[in-house]
Design a protein around this motif. Structure first.
Motif, short mmCIF file in Angstrom:
data_model
loop_
_atom_site.label_atom_id
_atom_site.label_comp_id
_atom_site.label_asym_id
_atom_site.label_seq_id
_atom_site.Cartn_x
_atom_site.Cartn_y
_atom_site.Cartn_z
N ASN A 7 39.57 46.49 38.00
CA ASN A 7 39.25 45.30 37.22
C ASN A 7 40.05 44.12 37.75
N LYS A 34 42.72 35.08 33.07
CA LYS A 34 41.27 34.97 32.86
C LYS A 34 40.65 36.22 33.45
N THR A 35 39.87 36.92 32.64
CA THR A 35 39.29 38.17 33.11
C THR A 35 38.09 38.58 32.26
N GLY A 36 37.25 39.39 32.84
CA GLY A 36 36.19 40.03 32.08
C GLY A 36 36.73 41.28 31.41
N ARG A 37 37.69 41.94 32.10
CA ARG A 37 38.35 43.14 31.59
C ARG A 37 39.53 43.44 32.50
N LYS A 92 44.47 42.85 40.50
CA LYS A 92 43.55 43.96 40.29
C LYS A 92 44.31 45.10 39.63
N SER A 128 39.68 41.40 27.36
CA SER A 128 38.41 40.91 27.93
C SER A 128 38.05 39.59 27.28
N GLY A 135 41.52 40.05 37.45
CA GLY A 135 41.91 38.95 36.59
C GLY A 135 42.56 37.86 37.42
N THR A 136 42.57 36.64 36.90
CA THR A 136 43.21 35.51 37.56
C THR A 136 44.41 35.09 36.73
#
Length: 176
Positions: free
Chosen positions: A129, A152-155, A124, A176, A131-132
């Motif tokens: 935000n 891997k993340t949206g943002r 985080k 993103s 992410g993995t």
């Protein structure tokens, strides 16, 4: 603070380790005279992640939080590494070149002779935000770091630097 700013792995002693508050750990190990190798197994109930700071100082500017697990410390003429798994209850990891800090909670990080392995570790950023993280950070005796990381993340914030005359990139950047 666990270490002075100028601390190095050569200056860190077992006595320094013992001075840390809230350390609950059982150590067992051996030194092979013929092999000239040291292997110490740590069964860790509670450990402040700050103890990793001198090992990762060239790569990370923030290393804090609590972990548990079973980890071997191995040192011989050819290598210096940790081997095992650590469960990070709550931690913060800073990436020095990017000036970013990520929170890690309830995640397992694998250690082996090559370095650190991240298998779908949830991160985080300071904005919340998520992410993995998958991949590795390899090293040669905690020098010459080699990174192969995918997120891997949206943002997610991946850069947080200020303008300097010798920096080709600066500012805040997100993926993103």
């Amino acid at each position: 603070e666990y270490f002075p700013e100028n601390a190095t792995i050569q200056e860190y002693t077992f006595r320094d380790f013992q001075k840390q508050d809230h350390v609950h750990i059982h150590l067992n190990g051996n030194y092979g005279l013929k092999e000239k190798a040291l292997r110490v197994t740590a069964d860790i109930d509670t450990l402040k992640l700050g103890f990793l700071a001198p090992f990762l100082s060239s790569f990370s500017h923030v290393m804090e939080g609590d972990a548990s697990g079973k980890i071997d410390f191995v040192m011989n003429a050819d290598s210096l590494y940790f081997d095992g798994k650590a469960f990070v209850r709550q931690g913060n990891l800073g990436i020095r070149p990017l000036n970013t800090v990520y929170t890690i909670e309830g995640q397992t990080i694998d250690f082996n002779k090559d370095g650190f392995e991240f298998n779908d570790v949830v991160l985080k950023d300071k904005f919340g935000n998520i992410g993995t993280l998958k991949g590795y950070i390899h090293h040669e005796k905690f020098n010459n770091f080699d990174l192969n990381l995918a997120i891997k993340t949206g943002r997610l914030m991946v850069l947080n630097t200020v303008q300097k005359t010798d920096s080709p990139f600066y500012g805040d950047a997100f993926v993103s």
